[in-house]
Design a protein around this motif. Structure first.
Motif, PDB file in Angstrom:
ATOM      1  N   UNK A   1       0.810  -1.220   0.000  1.00 37.30           N
ATOM      2  CA  UNK A   1       0.000   0.000   0.000  1.00 37.30           C
ATOM      3  C   UNK A   1       0.846   1.275   0.000  1.00 37.30           C
ATOM      4  N   UNK A   2       2.068   1.162  -0.484  1.00 40.31           N
ATOM      5  CA  UNK A   2       2.915   2.339  -0.643  1.00 40.31           C
ATOM      6  C   UNK A   2       2.707   2.912  -2.038  1.00 40.31           C
ATOM      7  N   UNK A   3       2.717   4.234  -2.142  1.00 41.25           N
ATOM      8  CA  UNK A   3       2.488   4.884  -3.422  1.00 41.25           C
ATOM      9  C   UNK A   3       3.667   4.691  -4.367  1.00 41.25           C
ATOM     10  N   UNK A   4       3.338   4.394  -5.622  1.00 44.06           N
ATOM     11  CA  UNK A   4       4.335   4.214  -6.665  1.00 44.06           C
ATOM     12  C   UNK A   4       3.880   4.969  -7.912  1.00 44.06           C
TER      13      UNK A   4
ATOM     14  N   UNK B   1       2.345   9.028 -13.815  1.00 40.81           N
ATOM     15  CA  UNK B   1       3.436   9.955 -13.478  1.00 40.81           C
ATOM     16  C   UNK B   1       4.749   9.187 -13.522  1.00 40.81           C
ATOM     17  N   UNK B   2       5.823   9.891 -13.902  1.00 39.06           N
ATOM     18  CA  UNK B   2       7.131   9.235 -13.971  1.00 39.06           C
ATOM     19  C   UNK B   2       7.732   9.012 -12.597  1.00 39.06           C
ATOM     20  N   UNK B   3       7.287   9.801 -11.637  1.00 41.79           N
ATOM     21  CA  UNK B   3       7.852   9.727 -10.291  1.00 41.79           C
ATOM     22  C   UNK B   3       6.813  10.242  -9.302  1.00 41.79           C
TER      23      UNK B   3
ATOM     24  N   UNK C   1      -4.880  10.662  -3.130  1.00 45.64           N
ATOM     25  CA  UNK C   1      -6.056  10.875  -3.967  1.00 45.64           C
ATOM     26  C   UNK C   1      -5.715  10.793  -5.456  1.00 45.64           C
ATOM     27  N   UNK C   2      -4.427  10.827  -5.780  1.00 45.46           N
ATOM     28  CA  UNK C   2      -4.056  10.826  -7.193  1.00 45.46           C
ATOM     29  C   UNK C   2      -3.831   9.422  -7.748  1.00 45.46           C
ATOM     30  N   UNK C   3      -4.353   8.405  -7.051  1.00 42.63           N
ATOM     31  CA  UNK C   3      -4.491   7.085  -7.670  1.00 42.63           C
ATOM     32  C   UNK C   3      -5.770   7.064  -8.511  1.00 42.63           C
TER      33      UNK C   3
END
Length: 533
Positions: free
Chosen positions: A78-81, A85-87, A167-169
């Motif tokens: 559940x960590x953001x990747x 987006x490239x990063x 929120x940007x998932x």
């Protein structure tokens, strides 16, 4: 139940009416589900289906939508990747500006290029007052979203909102397709075009959703070439179809999943969740609107027995929306089962037992209906157990089953066996559940809970960038729920999935209340590989 407005329900009805016009829809097989067993195919059994496949209306907002990608995604921990987006974003020192550099060369499934304008279109459309997306409150912090060239997007926030990157998932929709039609009822709601690993090939409402691998997927074409989600609402039927080989995998309640414990050809996966079951206590009912009744019910319920007997141990007692194992949980807010104290609370408040044992106050009988959704065995069991516990305290609860169409008009005054839960951040679940500003807004704050202290704490929690200040705010919320419960939280439920043992790369994430499509061992089906024999 997913939070949505009444306007959203109308939009969903219009969307449903359009489903029959989906050119790619295939007819269901005689058995209902597609046949399982193909070397490069997987068929999974789920209990529910979405009302729409448009991210503009809330589909896939927590990630794993299969048809779409977000700017970011979650890994197994559940960590953001990075995704589109490239990063991970660059965040300004004041916490109010998030800058995303976009992946280049990505195309939508119709061949059109993805760019920053699609990101801007998606977020602006969701925030538009005309869009029937009840989850837009989760984007309340957004002041503006702007494109800088083709490959950079900048979000400016009204205030430092610590979980904004989560929120940007949210999936990105193509402006060239969705921008030219009615956002609430256009074809895009059932004919989605995205950048994700799969393409929708058919949606037979109430039967199945069919997908095929996207050969142009920027992350590489999946090894599972055909993926089918069979919609089977009945738990027993899902079990039967799994046993017969019609399904490669299925979600099952604990008592049915146990049947596969010694099956050497299948693996059972248990996913930890934030998924809770609770009882709404409408403040505008003469009985449940009484604080003493709410306090008494909150401790009359035997949560431990529910976990042991209803869930076969696959869960834990719930004292609020935050599970006890979460770092956001407030220690000391656990409520012990205390029937004697519940009776004393009612006695002191003037609720006196009548000849039949049911209490009465000022001519009002301590009796109210409790609705649960038809066919949902877990909710039915919880409702019956809750009613049994309440009767021991002298409160009569009449359990009723119905569809959401039947239940929704009654929610202002009738109690409901409801559910919710989001692991990403406490704001995502608690704000919509508890803020008085959303009381009566469809499935948001169904109890019409109104607590000024909670309202202030919820605002403090979402507007602060300081982790310690946020923890203090949500501690306040949880302590207030002890003193003034607008809901009785019963259990947090583990999700159990049984899967044919022929694929590698399977696992589960910590899951939200809404599960089935984007959750389960198939959250990363695009990464599955055939098991080597």
């Amino acid at each position: 139940m997913t939070a949505r407005t009444v306007r959203g329900a109308v939009g969903a009805t219009l969307a449903a009416a359009l489903i029959t016009g989906v050119a790619a829809c295939s007819n269901p097989s005689p058995g209902g589900a597609a046949d399982a067993g193909g070397a490069d195919s997987a068929v999974v059994g789920i209990a529910t289906e979405p009302e729409s496949l448009s991210p503009l209306l809330g589909y896939g907002k927590d990630g794993n939508s299969k048809i779409f990608d977000g700017l970011l995604t979650h890994d197994a921990e559940m960590k953001l990747q990075p995704a589109l987006a490239r990063a991970l974003p660059e965040v300004s020192a004041d916490g109010r500006t998030y800058t995303y550099a976009l992946r280049q060369g990505v195309k939508f499934s119709d061949g059109a290029p993805f760019s920053a304008k699609d990101v801007v279109f998606t977020y602006r459309t969701i925030l538009d007052a005309k869009t029937n997306n009840a989850s837009k409150t989760e984007l309340d912090a957004v002041e503006s979203v702007e494109a800088r060239g083709e490959d950079t997007v900048v979000f400016t926030l009204k205030y430092p909102y610590a979980p904004f990157a989560e929120r940007t998932v949210l999936p990105i929709a193509p402006e060239h397709v969705a921008g030219g039609q009615d956002v609430n009822s256009g074809d895009f709601t059932t004919r989605p075009v995205g950048t994700g690993p799969y393409l929708l090939t058919g949606w037979s409402k109430g039967e199945k959703l069919s997908f095929r691998a996207n050969p142009g997927y920027w992350g590489g074409e999946p090894a599972v070439k055909k993926f089918t989600m069979a919609v089977i609402k009945d738990d027993d039927v899902r079990l039967t179809r799994l046993r017969s080989g019609e399904l490669d995998a299925a979600i099952l309640p604990p008592n049915l999943a146990r049947a596969f414990e010694k099956d050497g050809t299948r693996t059972t996966f248990a996913a930890r969740t934030f998924d809770y079951r609770n009882v709404t206590l409408p403040t505008q009912h003469r009985v449940t609107g009484d604080l003493a009744v709410r306090q008494a019910l909150d401790i009359a319920v035997d949560r431990g027995a529910m976990v042991d007997k209803l869930l076969d141990g696959a869960g834990k007692p719930a004292y609020g929306p935050v599970p006890t194992g979460s770092p956001w949980f407030t220690a000391g807010t656990e409520r012990a089962h205390d029937l004697d104290r519940a009776r004393r609370i009612l006695d002191d408040a003037g609720w006196k037992a009548g000849e039949d044992g049911i209490r009465v106050k000022d001519g009002v009988r301590a009796s109210f209906p409790l609705w649960y959704t038809s066919g949902d065995k877990i909710r039915q069991d919880h409702a019956l157990a809750f009613a049994s516990d309440a009767k021991k305290a002298g409160i009569e609860i009449r359990t009723e089953a119905g569809t959401w169409e039947v239940i929704e008009p009654r929610m202002k005054t009738d109690a409901v066996l409801a559910g919710g839960g989001s692991p990403a951040d406490p704001d995502f679940d608690q704000y919509q559940l508890l803020t008085s500003s959303l009381g009566g807004d469809g499935f948001n704050n169904m109890a019409r809970y109104d607590n000024p202290t909670v309202d202030r704490a919820l605002e403090d929690g979402r507007r602060s960038g300081d982790p310690a200040a946020r923890k203090a705010a949500y501690d306040t919320v949880q302590r207030e729920l002890v003193k003034n419960p607008g809901y009785v939280f019963l259990t947090h439920i583990d999700h159990l999935y049984v899967v044919n043992d022929r694929w590698e790369g399977l696992g589960t994430q910590v899951e939200p209340h809404d599960h089935g499509l984007g959750s389960g061992p198939w959250w990363n089906v695009e990464s599955w590989k055939p098991k080597q024999k």
